[in-house]
Scaffold this active site. Sequence first.
Site, PDB file in Angstrom:
ATOM      1  N   PRO A  38       0.835  -1.209   0.000  1.00 38.63           N
ATOM      2  CA  PRO A  38       0.000   0.000   0.000  1.00 38.63           C
ATOM      3  C   PRO A  38       0.865   1.253   0.000  1.00 38.63           C
ATOM      4  CG  PRO A  38       0.016  -1.016   2.185  1.00 38.63           C
ATOM      5  CD  PRO A  38       0.746  -1.956   1.262  1.00 38.63           C
ATOM      6  N   ASP A  39       0.343   2.364  -0.571  1.00 37.36           N
ATOM      7  CA  ASP A  39       1.074   3.622  -0.418  1.00 37.36           C
ATOM      8  C   ASP A  39       0.711   4.219   0.942  1.00 37.36           C
ATOM      9  OD1 ASP A  39      -1.379   4.878  -0.774  1.00 37.36           O
ATOM     10  OD2 ASP A  39      -0.909   5.729  -2.730  1.00 37.36           O
ATOM     11  N   PHE A  40       1.066   5.475   1.185  1.00 38.42           N
ATOM     12  CA  PHE A  40       0.838   6.053   2.507  1.00 38.42           C
ATOM     13  C   PHE A  40      -0.456   6.862   2.576  1.00 38.42           C
ATOM     14  CE2 PHE A  40       5.275   5.141   2.108  1.00 38.42           C
ATOM     15  CZ  PHE A  40       5.583   4.576   3.331  1.00 38.42           C
ATOM     16  N   ARG A  41      -0.694   7.666   1.544  1.00 40.43           N
ATOM     17  CA  ARG A  41      -1.731   8.704   1.658  1.00 40.43           C
ATOM     18  C   ARG A  41      -2.938   8.528   0.770  1.00 40.43           C
ATOM     19  NH1 ARG A  41       3.199  10.619   2.406  1.00 40.43           N
ATOM     20  NH2 ARG A  41       3.588  11.522   4.461  1.00 40.43           N
ATOM     21  N   ASN A 112      11.131   5.218  -1.432  1.00 47.85           N
ATOM     22  CA  ASN A 112      10.607   3.931  -0.970  1.00 47.85           C
ATOM     23  C   ASN A 112      11.645   3.163  -0.161  1.00 47.85           C
ATOM     24  OD1 ASN A 112       8.369   4.683  -2.353  1.00 47.85           O
ATOM     25  ND2 ASN A 112       8.728   3.356  -4.119  1.00 47.85           N
ATOM     26  N   ASP A 114      11.101  -0.160   0.272  1.00 51.93           N
ATOM     27  CA  ASP A 114      10.803  -1.558  -0.049  1.00 51.93           C
ATOM     28  C   ASP A 114      11.941  -2.264  -0.776  1.00 51.93           C
ATOM     29  OD1 ASP A 114      10.564  -0.648  -2.739  1.00 51.93           O
ATOM     30  OD2 ASP A 114       8.413  -0.319  -2.509  1.00 51.93           O
ATOM     31  N   HIS A 131      15.052   7.812   1.765  1.00 54.90           N
ATOM     32  CA  HIS A 131      14.491   7.555   3.091  1.00 54.90           C
ATOM     33  C   HIS A 131      15.056   6.279   3.710  1.00 54.90           C
ATOM     34  CE1 HIS A 131      10.817  10.345   2.138  1.00 54.90           C
ATOM     35  NE2 HIS A 131      11.932  11.001   2.346  1.00 54.90           N
TER      36      HIS A 131
HETATM   37  P1  OAD Z   1       2.103   8.793  -0.809  1.00 51.15           P
HETATM   38  O1  OAD Z   1       1.214   7.693  -0.339  1.00 51.15           O
HETATM   39  O2  OAD Z   1       2.105  10.042  -0.023  1.00 51.15           O
HETATM   40  O3  OAD Z   1       1.745   9.169  -2.315  1.00 51.15           O
HETATM   41  C1  OAD Z   1       1.588   8.181  -3.305  1.00 51.15           C
HETATM   42  C2  OAD Z   1       1.167   8.868  -4.595  1.00 51.15           C
HETATM   43  O4  OAD Z   1       1.160   7.900  -5.630  1.00 51.15           O
HETATM   44  C3  OAD Z   1      -0.231   9.482  -4.531  1.00 51.15           C
HETATM   45  O5  OAD Z   1      -0.217  10.747  -5.152  1.00 51.15           O
HETATM   46  C4  OAD Z   1      -1.086   8.481  -5.331  1.00 51.15           C
HETATM   47  O6  OAD Z   1      -2.159   9.095  -6.013  1.00 51.15           O
HETATM   48  C5  OAD Z   1      -0.076   7.951  -6.314  1.00 51.15           C
HETATM   49  N1  OAD Z   1      -0.340   6.569  -6.762  1.00 51.15           N
HETATM   50  C6  OAD Z   1      -0.826   5.526  -6.056  1.00 51.15           C
HETATM   51  N2  OAD Z   1      -0.877   4.420  -6.798  1.00 51.15           N
HETATM   52  C7  OAD Z   1      -0.394   4.758  -8.023  1.00 51.15           C
HETATM   53  C8  OAD Z   1      -0.186   4.048  -9.242  1.00 51.15           C
HETATM   54  N3  OAD Z   1      -0.466   2.752  -9.356  1.00 51.15           N
HETATM   55  N4  OAD Z   1       0.338   4.728 -10.282  1.00 51.15           N
HETATM   56  C9  OAD Z   1       0.629   6.051 -10.192  1.00 51.15           C
HETATM   57  N5  OAD Z   1       0.450   6.767  -9.076  1.00 51.15           N
HETATM   58  C10 OAD Z   1      -0.042   6.133  -7.998  1.00 51.15           C
HETATM   59  O7  OAD Z   1       3.575   8.163  -0.923  1.00 51.15           O
HETATM   60  P2  OAD Z   1       4.965   8.944  -1.019  1.00 51.15           P
HETATM   61  O8  OAD Z   1       4.823  10.210  -1.771  1.00 51.15           O
HETATM   62  O9  OAD Z   1       5.975   7.966  -1.503  1.00 51.15           O
HETATM   63  O10 OAD Z   1       8.219   8.167   4.519  1.00 51.15           O
HETATM   64  O11 OAD Z   1       5.244   9.257   0.513  1.00 51.15           O
HETATM   65  C11 OAD Z   1       6.396   9.945   0.891  1.00 51.15           C
HETATM   66  C12 OAD Z   1       6.877   9.486   2.247  1.00 51.15           C
HETATM   67  O12 OAD Z   1       5.832   9.605   3.195  1.00 51.15           O
HETATM   68  C13 OAD Z   1       7.266   8.042   2.314  1.00 51.15           C
HETATM   69  O13 OAD Z   1       8.584   7.803   1.861  1.00 51.15           O
HETATM   70  C14 OAD Z   1       7.097   7.702   3.762  1.00 51.15           C
HETATM   71  C15 OAD Z   1       5.868   8.486   4.095  1.00 51.15           C
HETATM   72  O14 OAD Z   1       5.799   8.957   5.396  1.00 51.15           O
HETATM   73  C16 OAD Z   1       8.946   7.269   5.220  1.00 51.15           C
HETATM   74  O15 OAD Z   1       8.732   6.095   5.216  1.00 51.15           O
HETATM   75  C17 OAD Z   1      10.065   7.857   5.975  1.00 51.15           C
END
Ligand code: OAD
Length: 277
Positions: A38-41, A112, A114, A131
Amino acid sequence: KDKKVDAIKKIAKLISDNPDSKVIFLVGAGISTSCGIPDFRSPGTGLYDNLAKLNLPFAEAVFDIEYFEQNPKPFYTLAKELYPGNYKPSKFHQLMKVFQDKGRLHRVFTQNIDTLERAAGIHSDLLVEAHGSFALNHCISCKKEYPQNVFKDKMLAGEEFANCEECEGLIKPQIVFFGENLPRKFFLTWDKDVTELDDKSIVVVAGTSLAVYPFASLPEEVPKATTRALINLEKVGDFKTNPRKCDIFYSGSADGAATELAKELGWLSELDSLSKL
Ligand code: OAD
């Protein structure tokens, strides 16, 4: 759809027209969601919406160094779930590997943890894990270093805590928590790379909300002459607040863009052969 085709064509043209230029990728969690991470936000599916069971005061506390020092249990619980190793790189990771194989990769800056860029075969000198990662681990009290498998085995064995065998301090993977500095390599490499960008270069930002600084400020620092492309489900960060005339936006999945871009560049068989490994 036409806009997507258009975006891919523009990116591909710049890359094909300038065979001596190399591409910089700035990536985040959205390039790994198709791997099952999963992503974060993202609302609903993102990690921060699904931490209720950890009883945190606020979602990001799970990666907050001060909070961890008081209460490491939520992070350890999550680490067990997040532990890398059981996932395979996505098409997008593989496309970056094709860029490397073609001699067209300047650098990958990833947020990432991962380690899927490594798994895809991106060389460590072309990779900046901004990170950190789970690869190095140390006690936050006495700084004793632990090999990756010590922490991993403790987590996978279901131990609640990972304590230092010398001083009982907490063992923490070298992931950059909120309140900690990014690795020196991040700043040194970016400062060098940014001076090498010109009107033939392209910086591709993919799968990130550009919400976490200092990483989120990199697109702003790209010289005006250099083209910026965003491949993401939504428009984010400086692409939204300070759009530039020559910005390219592909609104869609990172893997979809990877396949389309490989097709347009004539690299599809190379990309497909990586998926078969
Ligand atoms: P976020 O979860 O903040 O953002 C993910 C982005 O990817 C969002 O804009 C989604 O719309 C987009 N997205 C999701 N799935 C996608 C797909 N299949 N194709 C294209 N886009 C997609 O994640 P990050 O920006 O990586 O910190 O978060 C930054 C940091 O916040 C992370 O490194 C983490 C977290 O706190 C630490 O672990 C230290």
